[in-house]
Write a protein that holds these residues in place. Structure first.
Motif, PDB file in Angstrom:
ATOM      1  N   ALA A 169      43.464  57.931  39.474  1.00  0.00           N
ATOM      2  CA  ALA A 169      42.068  58.261  39.201  1.00  0.00           C
ATOM      3  C   ALA A 169      41.356  57.154  38.446  1.00  0.00           C
ATOM      4  O   ALA A 169      40.186  57.267  38.146  1.00  0.00           O
ATOM      5  CB  ALA A 169      41.984  59.560  38.398  1.00  0.00           C
ATOM      6  N   GLN A 170      42.056  56.066  38.161  1.00  0.00           N
ATOM      7  CA  GLN A 170      41.470  55.003  37.359  1.00  0.00           C
ATOM      8  C   GLN A 170      40.496  54.137  38.142  1.00  0.00           C
ATOM      9  O   GLN A 170      39.891  53.231  37.595  1.00  0.00           O
ATOM     10  CB  GLN A 170      42.580  54.128  36.762  1.00  0.00           C
ATOM     11  CG  GLN A 170      43.338  54.817  35.635  1.00  0.00           C
ATOM     12  CD  GLN A 170      44.417  53.938  35.055  1.00  0.00           C
ATOM     13  OE1 GLN A 170      44.426  52.735  35.290  1.00  0.00           O
ATOM     14  NE2 GLN A 170      45.331  54.522  34.321  1.00  0.00           N
ATOM     15  N   ASP A 171      40.337  54.394  39.416  1.00  0.00           N
ATOM     16  CA  ASP A 171      39.412  53.577  40.198  1.00  0.00           C
ATOM     17  C   ASP A 171      37.987  54.105  40.117  1.00  0.00           C
ATOM     18  O   ASP A 171      37.137  53.713  40.901  1.00  0.00           O
ATOM     19  CB  ASP A 171      39.867  53.513  41.661  1.00  0.00           C
ATOM     20  CG  ASP A 171      39.890  54.881  42.336  1.00  0.00           C
ATOM     21  OD1 ASP A 171      40.180  54.920  43.536  1.00  0.00           O
ATOM     22  OD2 ASP A 171      39.614  55.893  41.672  1.00  0.00           O
TER      23      ASP A 171
ATOM     24  N   ARG B 265      45.245  48.514  45.104  1.00  0.00           N
ATOM     25  CA  ARG B 265      46.429  49.335  44.934  1.00  0.00           C
ATOM     26  C   ARG B 265      46.869  49.968  46.251  1.00  0.00           C
ATOM     27  O   ARG B 265      48.050  50.173  46.498  1.00  0.00           O
ATOM     28  CB  ARG B 265      46.145  50.422  43.890  1.00  0.00           C
ATOM     29  CG  ARG B 265      47.329  51.278  43.500  1.00  0.00           C
ATOM     30  CD  ARG B 265      46.920  52.379  42.529  1.00  0.00           C
ATOM     31  NE  ARG B 265      46.416  51.830  41.274  1.00  0.00           N
ATOM     32  CZ  ARG B 265      45.182  52.025  40.814  1.00  0.00           C
ATOM     33  NH1 ARG B 265      44.322  52.740  41.512  1.00  0.00           N
ATOM     34  NH2 ARG B 265      44.805  51.515  39.663  1.00  0.00           N
ATOM     35  N   ASN B 266      45.898  50.280  47.128  1.00  0.00           N
ATOM     36  CA  ASN B 266      46.225  50.926  48.403  1.00  0.00           C
ATOM     37  C   ASN B 266      46.645  49.939  49.486  1.00  0.00           C
ATOM     38  O   ASN B 266      46.895  50.341  50.624  1.00  0.00           O
ATOM     39  CB  ASN B 266      45.047  51.774  48.889  1.00  0.00           C
ATOM     40  CG  ASN B 266      43.794  50.944  49.180  1.00  0.00           C
ATOM     41  OD1 ASN B 266      43.836  49.714  49.168  1.00  0.00           O
ATOM     42  ND2 ASN B 266      42.674  51.612  49.430  1.00  0.00           N
ATOM     43  N   GLY B 267      46.723  48.662  49.155  1.00  0.00           N
ATOM     44  CA  GLY B 267      47.139  47.640  50.114  1.00  0.00           C
ATOM     45  C   GLY B 267      46.002  46.977  50.858  1.00  0.00           C
ATOM     46  O   GLY B 267      46.215  45.974  51.550  1.00  0.00           O
TER      47      GLY B 267
ATOM     48  N   ASP C  17      41.357  49.284  38.872  1.00  0.00           N
ATOM     49  CA  ASP C  17      42.440  48.781  39.726  1.00  0.00           C
ATOM     50  C   ASP C  17      42.658  47.304  39.398  1.00  0.00           C
ATOM     51  O   ASP C  17      41.897  46.439  39.830  1.00  0.00           O
ATOM     52  CB  ASP C  17      42.078  48.966  41.196  1.00  0.00           C
ATOM     53  CG  ASP C  17      43.236  48.675  42.137  1.00  0.00           C
ATOM     54  OD1 ASP C  17      44.225  48.044  41.696  1.00  0.00           O
ATOM     55  OD2 ASP C  17      43.168  49.069  43.319  1.00  0.00           O
ATOM     56  N   PHE C  18      43.714  47.015  38.649  1.00  0.00           N
ATOM     57  CA  PHE C  18      44.022  45.644  38.264  1.00  0.00           C
ATOM     58  C   PHE C  18      45.195  45.097  39.066  1.00  0.00           C
ATOM     59  O   PHE C  18      45.889  44.174  38.613  1.00  0.00           O
ATOM     60  CB  PHE C  18      44.301  45.564  36.762  1.00  0.00           C
ATOM     61  CG  PHE C  18      43.096  45.821  35.908  1.00  0.00           C
ATOM     62  CD1 PHE C  18      42.164  44.827  35.676  1.00  0.00           C
ATOM     63  CD2 PHE C  18      42.872  47.077  35.362  1.00  0.00           C
ATOM     64  CE1 PHE C  18      41.040  45.054  34.910  1.00  0.00           C
ATOM     65  CE2 PHE C  18      41.752  47.321  34.585  1.00  0.00           C
ATOM     66  CZ  PHE C  18      40.837  46.311  34.357  1.00  0.00           C
ATOM     67  N   THR C  19      45.404  45.631  40.259  1.00  0.00           N
ATOM     68  CA  THR C  19      46.467  45.137  41.116  1.00  0.00           C
ATOM     69  C   THR C  19      46.265  43.644  41.382  1.00  0.00           C
ATOM     70  O   THR C  19      45.224  43.224  41.877  1.00  0.00           O
ATOM     71  CB  THR C  19      46.481  45.896  42.452  1.00  0.00           C
ATOM     72  OG1 THR C  19      46.570  47.301  42.196  1.00  0.00           O
ATOM     73  CG2 THR C  19      47.658  45.471  43.317  1.00  0.00           C
ATOM     74  N   GLY C  20      47.270  42.843  41.034  1.00  0.00           N
ATOM     75  CA  GLY C  20      47.171  41.405  41.263  1.00  0.00           C
ATOM     76  C   GLY C  20      46.301  40.669  40.257  1.00  0.00           C
ATOM     77  O   GLY C  20      46.249  39.447  40.270  1.00  0.00           O
ATOM     78  N   LEU C  21      45.642  41.406  39.366  1.00  0.00           N
ATOM     79  CA  LEU C  21      44.770  40.792  38.368  1.00  0.00           C
ATOM     80  C   LEU C  21      45.409  40.911  36.986  1.00  0.00           C
ATOM     81  O   LEU C  21      46.382  41.638  36.801  1.00  0.00           O
ATOM     82  CB  LEU C  21      43.396  41.475  38.368  1.00  0.00           C
ATOM     83  CG  LEU C  21      42.640  41.469  39.696  1.00  0.00           C
ATOM     84  CD1 LEU C  21      41.347  42.274  39.552  1.00  0.00           C
ATOM     85  CD2 LEU C  21      42.366  40.065  40.160  1.00  0.00           C
ATOM     86  N   THR C  22      44.815  40.228  36.031  1.00  0.00           N
ATOM     87  CA  THR C  22      45.305  40.308  34.661  1.00  0.00           C
ATOM     88  C   THR C  22      44.812  41.612  34.031  1.00  0.00           C
ATOM     89  O   THR C  22      43.612  41.794  33.853  1.00  0.00           O
ATOM     90  CB  THR C  22      44.787  39.129  33.828  1.00  0.00           C
ATOM     91  OG1 THR C  22      45.119  37.903  34.482  1.00  0.00           O
ATOM     92  CG2 THR C  22      45.381  39.151  32.435  1.00  0.00           C
ATOM     93  N   PRO C  23      45.715  42.528  33.699  1.00  0.00           N
ATOM     94  CA  PRO C  23      45.248  43.764  33.052  1.00  0.00           C
ATOM     95  C   PRO C  23      44.782  43.476  31.633  1.00  0.00           C
ATOM     96  O   PRO C  23      45.291  42.579  30.966  1.00  0.00           O
ATOM     97  CB  PRO C  23      46.503  44.649  33.057  1.00  0.00           C
ATOM     98  CG  PRO C  23      47.642  43.686  33.064  1.00  0.00           C
ATOM     99  CD  PRO C  23      47.173  42.489  33.847  1.00  0.00           C
ATOM    100  N   PRO C  24      43.802  44.213  31.155  1.00  0.00           N
ATOM    101  CA  PRO C  24      43.266  43.913  29.817  1.00  0.00           C
ATOM    102  C   PRO C  24      44.239  44.225  28.683  1.00  0.00           C
ATOM    103  O   PRO C  24      44.175  43.587  27.631  1.00  0.00           O
ATOM    104  CB  PRO C  24      42.020  44.778  29.725  1.00  0.00           C
ATOM    105  CG  PRO C  24      42.222  45.867  30.715  1.00  0.00           C
ATOM    106  CD  PRO C  24      43.043  45.280  31.819  1.00  0.00           C
TER     107      PRO C  24
END
Length: 361
Positions: free
Chosen positions: A35-37, A300-302, A351-358
């Protein structure tokens, strides 16, 4: 109460650090991952409309925005924004500025600079800022064409809240704490090159889970991976075919996703720099022949979310290359309903997939 703390000059950066690291973390991670999106909300740096907008992917309605459209930087405006990310209830925005001759800028001789990176709350109040409005420089609290920034608390050897800024015109990546101090840097200030500790028009930087930094070194047509000690450990060029590396991120499978802007493609390469997947954004009927895509993010869903700059659209494509979401009209700039003008960056909120999460991987 919190807002008044921000406005007290002596304490506001301490307050910002506490609020951003505690409140934002609790807000982001208090909800389930699926639900974070933001229930489909997408944050877009709508470059030539001089604004950042949050849109509902299903209705295409603008739910939130910052920027009044002015080409003069100020407390309620941002000029030529190239990047934005949502961190809990706050938004980090890069005020890049616009060169002369491009849309969104009325000064055809000098261009319209901004040169700020700042954090705003939901009401659009600026809580923290690095750089001075309209002033380009490399001295204390100065930037020159900041194109990308991210908030993080886990930079190697520098714990606590920081902002990593791609300071393009100064040919450097800098890590800035909330007290406006540069505590780490890659790239020699003002020096264009491809040697040790040199960059040429860098366009993004992401911190990887292995604590390395992945940099899109745009005019050197490469993506480099460096250690915090500044040692270069890897280089990606899709076997020498990349032209204009606008963005790069590391995928969960170990591959590297590159926005190959001048080739109008998104390309995924493996650890040996071999192309394993690619997508071109200029093949649709009516497309700008050179849309120069600027940002591709694997979700996240590809799927892959692409900022297709001069096609004036943001698209999400699945693994087969089929468009499953479109914001904006193909090669038709505008500022009305479901219209964009040179979108430079788009992210699904949370959605921080592939990114730097804070906050942490």
């Amino acid at each position: 109460m919190a807002r008044s703390l921000f406005r007290k000059s002596m304490y506001r950066y301490i307050a910002a650090a506490l609020v951003l690291t505690s409140l934002a973390a609790s807000v982001l991670y208090a909800v389930p991952a699926n639900a974070q999106d933001g229930y489909g909300h997408i944050l877009i740096a709508d470059q030539f409309n001089n604004r950042v907008i949050e849109v509902d992917r299903y209705t295409h309605q603008v739910l939130w925005h910052f920027g009044n459209g002015s080409d003069l930087p100020g407390p309620n405006s941002v000029v030529g924004t190239n990047d934005a990310e949502r961190i809990g209830p706050y938004t980090l925005i890069s005020g890049t500025g616009t060169p002369p001759g491009l849309p969104g800028c009325s000064d055809t001789v000098n261009g319209c600079p901004d040169n700020r990176v700042f954090i705003v709350d939901h009401d659009g109040d600026i809580l923290w800022q690095y750089g001075q409005a309209g002033i380009a420089g490399s001295g204390p609290n100065q930037l020159n064409t900041p194109v990308h920034s991210l908030f993080l608390i886990n930079f190697p050897h520098h714990p606590g809240p920081h902002v990593l800024i791609t300071d393009q015109g100064n040919q450097r990546i800098i890590l800035v704490n909330l007290n406006h101090q540069i505590v780490w840097q890659y790239g020699t200030t003002g020096v264009i090159g491809n040697g040790p500790n040199q960059l040429s028009n860098p366009n993004s930087a992401e911190v990887l889970e292995n604590n390395h930094i992945l940099i899109a070194d745009e005019n050197n047509n490469r993506v480099i991976e460096v250690k915090p000690s500044l040692e270069l450990v890897k280089q990606f060029t899709a076997l020498g075919t990349v032209s204009g590396a606008a963005f790069a991120s590391r995928l969960s499978n170990g591959d590297t996703l590159i926005t190959d802007s001048n080739n109008n493609r998104i390309v995924e390469v493996d650890g040996n720099d071999q192309v394993v997947w690619q997508y071109f954004t200029n093949t649709d009927a009516g497309s700008n022949p050179a849309p120069l895509p600027t940002r591709a993010v694997r979700l996240r869903n590809g799927d892959t979310l692409i900022s297709d700059q001069f096609n004036d659209r943001v698209i999400e494509i699945n693994k087969s290359g089929h468009v499953v979401f479109l914001q904006g009209a193909l090669n038709a700039p505008g500022s009305g309903f479901n219209q964009l003008n040179g979108p430079y960056d788009a992210k699904v909120i949370g959605d921080f997939t592939g990114l730097t999460p804070p906050f942490d991987f």
